[in-house]
Design a protein around this motif. Sequence first.
Motif, PDB file in Angstrom:
ATOM      1  N   VAL A 163       0.851  -1.192   0.000  1.00 18.83           N
ATOM      2  CA  VAL A 163       0.000   0.000   0.000  1.00 18.83           C
ATOM      3  C   VAL A 163       0.885   1.240   0.000  1.00 18.83           C
ATOM      4  N   ALA A 164       0.745   2.037  -1.039  1.00 20.85           N
ATOM      5  CA  ALA A 164       1.565   3.248  -1.189  1.00 20.85           C
ATOM      6  C   ALA A 164       0.706   4.353  -1.781  1.00 20.85           C
ATOM      7  N   GLY A 165       0.607   5.463  -1.066  1.00 19.56           N
ATOM      8  CA  GLY A 165      -0.155   6.598  -1.578  1.00 19.56           C
ATOM      9  C   GLY A 165      -1.604   6.278  -1.852  1.00 19.56           C
ATOM     10  N   GLY A 166      -2.178   5.382  -1.063  1.00 17.37           N
ATOM     11  CA  GLY A 166      -3.588   5.039  -1.239  1.00 17.37           C
ATOM     12  C   GLY A 166      -3.853   3.964  -2.272  1.00 17.37           C
ATOM     13  N   ARG A 167      -2.829   3.478  -2.952  1.00 21.13           N
ATOM     14  CA  ARG A 167      -2.996   2.425  -3.959  1.00 21.13           C
ATOM     15  C   ARG A 167      -2.430   1.104  -3.448  1.00 21.13           C
ATOM     16  N   ARG A 168      -3.035  -0.002  -3.891  1.00 21.86           N
ATOM     17  CA  ARG A 168      -2.575  -1.341  -3.532  1.00 21.86           C
ATOM     18  C   ARG A 168      -1.888  -1.970  -4.733  1.00 21.86           C
ATOM     19  N   HIS A 169      -0.690  -2.488  -4.514  1.00 23.12           N
ATOM     20  CA  HIS A 169       0.091  -3.122  -5.574  1.00 23.12           C
ATOM     21  C   HIS A 169       0.374  -4.558  -5.157  1.00 23.12           C
ATOM     22  N   LEU A 170      -0.107  -5.521  -5.942  1.00 27.17           N
ATOM     23  CA  LEU A 170       0.036  -6.930  -5.572  1.00 27.17           C
ATOM     24  C   LEU A 170       1.393  -7.478  -5.990  1.00 27.17           C
ATOM     25  N   LEU A 171       2.009  -8.183  -5.068  1.00 20.65           N
ATOM     26  CA  LEU A 171       3.324  -8.787  -5.295  1.00 20.65           C
ATOM     27  C   LEU A 171       3.259 -10.221  -4.822  1.00 20.65           C
ATOM     28  N   ARG A 172       3.677 -11.159  -5.674  1.00 21.91           N
ATOM     29  CA  ARG A 172       3.608 -12.573  -5.288  1.00 21.91           C
ATOM     30  C   ARG A 172       4.827 -12.921  -4.438  1.00 21.91           C
ATOM     31  N   GLU A 173       4.662 -12.819  -3.136  1.00 20.88           N
ATOM     32  CA  GLU A 173       5.741 -13.078  -2.194  1.00 20.88           C
ATOM     33  C   GLU A 173       5.117 -13.215  -0.810  1.00 20.88           C
ATOM     34  N   SER A 174       5.760 -13.947   0.059  1.00 24.22           N
ATOM     35  CA  SER A 174       5.241 -14.064   1.419  1.00 24.22           C
ATOM     36  C   SER A 174       5.575 -12.803   2.206  1.00 24.22           C
ATOM     37  N   LEU A 175       4.729 -12.486   3.183  1.00 23.32           N
ATOM     38  CA  LEU A 175       4.989 -11.311   4.011  1.00 23.32           C
ATOM     39  C   LEU A 175       6.268 -11.496   4.822  1.00 23.32           C
ATOM     40  N   HIS A 176       6.538 -12.720   5.238  1.00 30.09           N
ATOM     41  CA  HIS A 176       7.754 -12.997   6.004  1.00 30.09           C
ATOM     42  C   HIS A 176       9.005 -12.684   5.182  1.00 30.09           C
ATOM     43  N   LEU A 177       9.025 -13.130   3.924  1.00 33.37           N
ATOM     44  CA  LEU A 177      10.187 -12.881   3.078  1.00 33.37           C
ATOM     45  C   LEU A 177      10.324 -11.401   2.764  1.00 33.37           C
ATOM     46  N   LEU A 178       9.203 -10.755   2.476  1.00 34.22           N
ATOM     47  CA  LEU A 178       9.268  -9.336   2.153  1.00 34.22           C
ATOM     48  C   LEU A 178       9.770  -8.532   3.358  1.00 34.22           C
ATOM     49  N   ALA A 179       9.323  -8.897   4.559  1.00 34.29           N
ATOM     50  CA  ALA A 179       9.755  -8.182   5.759  1.00 34.29           C
ATOM     51  C   ALA A 179      11.264  -8.273   5.946  1.00 34.29           C
ATOM     52  N   SER A 180      11.851  -9.398   5.560  1.00 36.46           N
ATOM     53  CA  SER A 180      13.297  -9.573   5.725  1.00 36.46           C
ATOM     54  C   SER A 180      14.096  -8.658   4.814  1.00 36.46           C
ATOM     55  N   ARG A 181      13.450  -8.102   3.782  1.00 41.39           N
ATOM     56  CA  ARG A 181      14.122  -7.215   2.843  1.00 41.39           C
ATOM     57  C   ARG A 181      13.919  -5.754   3.164  1.00 41.39           C
ATOM     58  N   LEU A 182      13.208  -5.468   4.274  1.00 43.41           N
ATOM     59  CA  LEU A 182      12.951  -4.084   4.665  1.00 43.41           C
ATOM     60  C   LEU A 182      13.702  -3.733   5.943  1.00 43.41           C
ATOM     61  N   ASN A 183      14.102  -2.492   6.053  1.00 47.36           N
ATOM     62  CA  ASN A 183      14.866  -2.021   7.204  1.00 47.36           C
ATOM     63  C   ASN A 183      13.991  -2.068   8.463  1.00 47.36           C
ATOM     64  N   PRO A 184      14.379  -2.827   9.499  1.00 51.09           N
ATOM     65  CA  PRO A 184      13.563  -2.917  10.715  1.00 51.09           C
ATOM     66  C   PRO A 184      13.510  -1.613  11.501  1.00 51.09           C
ATOM     67  N   GLU A 185      14.356  -0.658  11.174  1.00 51.92           N
ATOM     68  CA  GLU A 185      14.277   0.646  11.816  1.00 51.92           C
ATOM     69  C   GLU A 185      13.189   1.508  11.181  1.00 51.92           C
ATOM     70  N   GLU A 186      12.673   1.056  10.035  1.00 51.40           N
ATOM     71  CA  GLU A 186      11.635   1.813   9.339  1.00 51.40           C
ATOM     72  C   GLU A 186      10.286   1.108   9.341  1.00 51.40           C
ATOM     73  N   PHE A 187      10.300  -0.228   9.442  1.00 53.64           N
ATOM     74  CA  PHE A 187       9.066  -1.000   9.389  1.00 53.64           C
ATOM     75  C   PHE A 187       8.966  -1.933  10.585  1.00 53.64           C
ATOM     76  N   VAL A 188       7.739  -2.206  11.030  1.00 55.56           N
ATOM     77  CA  VAL A 188       7.516  -3.116  12.144  1.00 55.56           C
ATOM     78  C   VAL A 188       6.353  -4.041  11.810  1.00 55.56           C
ATOM     79  N   ARG A 189       6.521  -5.301  12.145  1.00 58.51           N
ATOM     80  CA  ARG A 189       5.457  -6.292  11.959  1.00 58.51           C
ATOM     81  C   ARG A 189       4.553  -6.236  13.186  1.00 58.51           C
ATOM     82  N   VAL A 190       3.268  -5.966  12.983  1.00 56.40           N
ATOM     83  CA  VAL A 190       2.344  -5.836  14.103  1.00 56.40           C
ATOM     84  C   VAL A 190       1.311  -6.957  14.143  1.00 56.40           C
ATOM     85  N   HIS A 191       1.284  -7.757  13.092  1.00 59.13           N
ATOM     86  CA  HIS A 191       0.292  -8.829  12.976  1.00 59.13           C
ATOM     87  C   HIS A 191       0.806  -9.788  11.922  1.00 59.13           C
TER      88      HIS A 191
END
Length: 305
Positions: A231-259
Amino acid sequence: MNEPTRTRGERPIASDGRSWKVLVADDEPLARARLRALLARHPEFELSAECGSGTAVLAALRDGPADVLLLDIRMPGLDGMATVEALAQQAPWSLDRPPCIVFVTASEEHAIRAFDLDAVDYLVKPVDIDRFDRAMRRLLEKLGAPSRVPDAGAIAAADTALRAALQALRGDASAPAGDSGSRTASLAGSEAASEAGYAKRFVIRDASGMYFVPVVDVDRVEADGNYVAVVAGGRRHLLRESLHLLASRLNPEEFVRVHRSHLVRINRIRRLEPCGHGEYELTMTDGTRLTSSRSYGEQVRRLLR
């Protein structure tokens, strides 16, 4: 299925009077049945043989050529990629017109190598109808079907950009410059990963091709079946990937898993309220409200320290 099975019977043919012969290879009967059903929707193609192993594919092609190979990668003995490599060395027609290759497999991990082997497409199971149809359109362009005028430059540019994007997302070297589509490839290769190894943009595929969503624009990511919705700027963009894998590619100082289904950008959280039992209600800057789960409560509490 160790021996190739030949199929017989009449099928509608393409407008130029021929149908393109397709060989399907997968060691799982249900997977082959799924591909048969999807292929039956495309009268330009004719299922000529089914195989359950790479060795059976080689045997089938010695009996008669095929225009297209739909290959699973993980097969007993000779896997799909080793089969393609063997064909390049053994087949007498390898320097004339080798078959077009589409890999159909359960994992994205082999995608870069697949395109290095000049695959026309790479499908991830379970294959949906729209995605399969797009692969068939690409095959028709590659084969030069009269229903669509082939654009070799566009196909080459798309292949180059796709390979560069896949390399960039996995932290490989930047795509080589100098070929068609090099501007897109250069952007993907140089900007998709930060110095720390975190992704800087996502490559999104749709019916028209590919486009990029910068990570700095991402507000949150949601699990959506076999996909994630970025979700970016009010739009949804579908990506075929697990949330777990995608989270590992994002900076944990900028993103947090809440659910288990929600990953949010920290600076997009406007308000945090405890709900009891270790859960919190998050109000995002766009007004969206999310409830964290108890299992991710510690990650949320760290934001309050």
